[in-house]
Design a protein around this motif. Structure first.
Motif, mmCIF file in Angstrom:
data_model
loop_
_atom_site.group_PDB
_atom_site.id
_atom_site.type_symbol
_atom_site.label_atom_id
_atom_site.label_comp_id
_atom_site.label_asym_id
_atom_site.label_seq_id
_atom_site.Cartn_x
_atom_site.Cartn_y
_atom_site.Cartn_z
ATOM 1 N N HIS A 13 0.854 -1.186 0.000
ATOM 2 C CA HIS A 13 0.000 0.000 0.000
ATOM 3 C C HIS A 13 0.884 1.228 0.000
ATOM 4 O O HIS A 13 2.082 1.162 0.223
ATOM 5 C CB HIS A 13 -0.909 0.029 1.242
ATOM 6 N N SER A 40 -9.532 1.740 2.644
ATOM 7 C CA SER A 40 -10.210 0.896 1.664
ATOM 8 C C SER A 40 -11.685 0.970 2.019
ATOM 9 O O SER A 40 -12.166 0.249 2.886
ATOM 10 C CB SER A 40 -9.688 -0.543 1.744
ATOM 11 N N TYR A 46 -5.312 0.620 6.186
ATOM 12 C CA TYR A 46 -3.982 0.030 6.290
ATOM 13 C C TYR A 46 -3.063 1.115 6.827
ATOM 14 O O TYR A 46 -3.064 2.241 6.331
ATOM 15 C CB TYR A 46 -3.511 -0.482 4.931
#
Length: 169
Positions: A13, A40, A46
């Motif tokens: 990411h 997300s 994340y």
């Protein structure tokens, strides 16, 4: 010929700077992530959790920054932690001890429901699958985003009137 080394960068990411690059032997490099939190949708995020370097010495500066002097071909891997959104609400009159917030994937969050005066706890609803329950306590297994509601019901009393003479009204 100049001796060049390759730094290979892996990140699931975010945007790594620099990405995979070639540099002269002994070149100092500052490596960082430009976005350390990546969403997300509205229920999963994340979060950068640090970088590790194989085949070269490095200095971790922060969870999103490492420095190194490239003396070998090396591999920089950025690590990420997953968080899920835990939404807690109440129906009726009462409270829960855990506010809505991001929780780490794999964690277990114990939530206690406490009824207001003249109310009682009536149950849990929402994404309760896989969550152990014991009375007014539920343990939210953070294997996914969860929305949990503690339901409270008004206490009721029954009044029985007995009359020795005539009809009671």
């Amino acid at each position: 010929a100049l001796d060049t080394q390759t730094l290979t960068v892996v990140s699931a990411h975010g945007a790594a700077s620099p990405g995979t690059t070639n540099a002269l032997w002994g070149s100092p490099l500052a490596c960082y992530l430009t976005n350390a939190t990546v969403a997300s949708g509205s229920t999963t995020q994340y979060l950068a959790n640090g970088g590790t370097v194989l085949s070269n010495t490095f200095t971790p500066v922060s969870a999103t920054n490492v420095t190194l002097t490239l003396t070998n071909d090396a591999l920089l891997t950025w690590a990420w932690r997953t968080n899920y959104w835990l939404q807690t609400t109440v129906s009726g009159s009462g409270a829960v001890n855990v506010a809505s917030a991001w929780q780490g994937a794999g964690s277990n969050v114990a939530i206690v429901a406490t009824a207001s005066n003249h109310w009682h706890f009536a149950g849990w609803s929402g994404a309760t699958n896989g969550c152990p329950q014991a009375g007014n306590v539920i343990t939210a297994a953070m294997t996914q985003a969860r929305a949990l509601t503690a339901t409270f019901a008004l206490d009721t009393q029954t009044l029985t009137v007995v009359s020795a003479h005539g009809a009671a009204s």
